[in-house]
Design an enzyme around this catalytic site. Structure first.
Site, PDB file in Angstrom:
ATOM      1  N   ARG A  60      32.626  25.727  35.519  1.00  0.00           N
ATOM      2  CA  ARG A  60      32.361  27.119  35.905  1.00  0.00           C
ATOM      3  C   ARG A  60      31.517  27.154  37.180  1.00  0.00           C
ATOM      4  NH1 ARG A  60      28.403  29.749  33.873  1.00  0.00           N
ATOM      5  NH2 ARG A  60      28.655  28.974  31.765  1.00  0.00           N
ATOM      6  N   TYR A 113      44.955  49.436  46.992  1.00  0.00           N
ATOM      7  CA  TYR A 113      45.666  48.973  45.795  1.00  0.00           C
ATOM      8  C   TYR A 113      45.215  49.766  44.553  1.00  0.00           C
ATOM      9  CZ  TYR A 113      47.270  45.620  42.284  1.00  0.00           C
ATOM     10  OH  TYR A 113      47.875  45.021  41.215  1.00  0.00           O
ATOM     11  N   LYS A 210      49.888  36.734  45.606  1.00  0.00           N
ATOM     12  CA  LYS A 210      50.991  37.226  46.449  1.00  0.00           C
ATOM     13  C   LYS A 210      51.405  36.165  47.479  1.00  0.00           C
ATOM     14  CE  LYS A 210      50.095  40.803  43.941  1.00  0.00           C
ATOM     15  NZ  LYS A 210      49.260  41.921  44.365  1.00  0.00           N
TER      16      LYS A 210
HETATM   17  C1  LIG Z   1      48.110  42.538  43.777  1.00  0.00           C
HETATM   18  C2  LIG Z   1      47.029  43.064  44.629  1.00  0.00           C
HETATM   19  C3  LIG Z   1      45.678  43.032  44.210  1.00  0.00           C
HETATM   20  C4  LIG Z   1      45.272  42.532  42.836  1.00  0.00           C
HETATM   21  O1  LIG Z   1      45.554  41.179  42.686  1.00  0.00           O
HETATM   22  P1  LIG Z   1      45.827  40.479  41.250  1.00  0.00           P
HETATM   23  O2  LIG Z   1      45.992  39.041  41.627  1.00  0.00           O
HETATM   24  O3  LIG Z   1      47.060  41.115  40.689  1.00  0.00           O
HETATM   25  O4  LIG Z   1      44.642  40.737  40.409  1.00  0.00           O
HETATM   26  C5  LIG Z   1      44.704  43.480  45.078  1.00  0.00           C
HETATM   27  N1  LIG Z   1      45.031  43.968  46.289  1.00  0.00           N
HETATM   28  C6  LIG Z   1      46.315  44.025  46.722  1.00  0.00           C
HETATM   29  C7  LIG Z   1      46.606  44.579  48.073  1.00  0.00           C
HETATM   30  C8  LIG Z   1      47.353  43.576  45.917  1.00  0.00           C
HETATM   31  O5  LIG Z   1      48.616  43.647  46.345  1.00  0.00           O
END
Ligand SMILES: *Cc1c(COP(=O)(O)O)cnc(C)c1O
Length: 394
Positions: A60, A113, A210
């Protein structure tokens, strides 16, 4: 083997964060799937705790595989340091944790988001933090929300689903003047297309789920910036616990090696699909900053080195949008973005499902809007698939 300061992003993506010579010559980093690390004796344990000796105690706090992935991410962003989290939302929460205390204020830009909107509306007020929503991303509307209690200006660029681009240099000047920090969610561009830190942002956040990972097999988040800021973020992460698992960090490390290559293809596919759609008689409007008619085209040209793989377009009505979404063969119906596979959705029933129809219209999200995340498939096939789907709109 290690990447130097003069190396470009494609080289840093492959060579940074890991030394084969220190790992029996292994060409990929080992996955240290270990919660605990043992010390030879008490003196060694104390030396590690005091930072006098490089070593590990508990995952951690620090894990070698996670550290390697963090160093690669920092190299991609050309940041002093980076911290990985269990998800993008954990990174949003973790980045803000040391910056805000009860009584402080945060100014948020409107197009962010959905998960971040929820965090700002439901979590921050419980911590005694007041959130002000700017009426628009225009600097004067952001300035109107700033008070002497403002500690953070929070922006996201490009935005989703209308792919607007926010002027980071202007926002950073505003924040600096107010004695606040500029925090930017740069998920949609990634370090290949834009580097918010160079434009004056204090921290850049990514949902590494992403583009950075890109393969749809990992949830991960990241924050990059100065050593001073990331140190306080790391301290609170150790206290709150939203760390990434070593196996996920290893997958992300592998994903990042091909990130520049994939992003180059997303950029190519994005512009070609946008041009095809813009010329199609059934499409009334295309939202993509690479097109000269996009309202932020000039800003995007200055601020970004690629326009990305996310775009949206408008059809006559919801029935046409539904038809195109259902009739494509290669585009999966689903949320998320930035993966190797192309995805298609109607923001009205995915990312903005929880927003009322009236509010959606105010935001410029029409019933006929379709969002596409262009993957890395052969572009001609993607265009042929969209063409046959649009053919069926009567
Ligand atoms: C998907 C996304 C998030 C959140 O990310 P997670 O990995 O799903 O928690 C935050 N900001 C943007 C612009 C995103 O596309």
């Amino acid at each position: 083997m290690s990447a130097g300061a003069g190396d470009r992003i494609g080289t840093r993506a492959v060579h940074s964060g890991f030394e084969p010579a220190e790992n029996l010559g292994a060409v990929t980093p080992p996955i240290y799937q270990s919660a605990t690390f043992l010390s030879a004796d008490t003196a060694e344990l104390e030396a590690i705790n005091e930072g006098k000796k490089r070593g590990f105690v508990y995952s951690r706090v620090r894990n070698p595989t996670v550290l390697a992935a963090e160093q690669r991410l920092a190299a991609l962003e050309e940041a002093e340091s980076a911290v990985l989290f269990a998800s993008g939302m954990a990174a949003v929460a973790g980045a803000l944790a040391p910056l805000l205390s009860a009584g402080d204020e945060l100014v948020a830009l409107p197009d962010i988001y959905g998960g971040s909107i929820r965090y700002f509306n439901e979590m921050l007020p419980r911590q005694g933090v007041t959130v002000h929503w700017a009426a628009s991303p225009a600097p004067q509307d952001v300035a109107a929300c700033i008070t002497e209690k403002t500690k953070v200006v929070y922006a996201e660029t490009p935005t989703n689903p209308l792919v607007r681009v926010v002027d980071l240099a202007a926002l950073s000047a505003l924040a600096r003047e107010a004695g606040a920090l500029l925090v930017v969610d740069g998920t949609l561009g990634g370090p290949m297309n834009q580097r918010p830190l160079e434009l004056g942002a204090d921290l850049v956040i990514h949902s590494a789920t992403k583009y950075l990972n890109g393969h749809g097999d990992v949830l991960a988040g990241a924050v990059a910036g100065s050593r001073k800021l990331t140190r306080s973020i790391r301290t609170l992460q150790q206290a709150s616990g939203a760390v990434i698992d070593p196996n996920a960090a290893w997958l992300l490390m592998r994903g990042m090696a091909t990130y520049p290559l994939r992003m180059a293809q997303h950029n190519l596919g994005g512009i070609e699909v946008a041009r095809f759609l813009a010329a199609h008689p059934k499409v009334t409007k295309v939202h993509y900053p690479g097109l000269p008619e996009h309202p932020d085209h000039e800003l995007a040209r200055q601020q970004m080195s690629g326009f990305g793989g996310l775009l949206s377009f408008e059809l006559a009505d919801a029935a046409h949008a539904r038809h195109v979404v259902d009739a494509t063969r290669l585009f999966g119906i689903g949320p998320s973005i930035g993966g190797v596979e192309s995805l298609i959705s109607q923001p009205g029933n995915t990312s903005h499902h929880s927003v009322t129809a009236e509010r959606r219209r105010e935001m410029g999200i029409s019933d006929g809007l379709v969002r596409v995340s262009v993957g890395i498939e052969t572009i001609e096939d993607l265009i042929a698939d969209l063409a046959q789907a649009l053919e069926g709109c009567r």
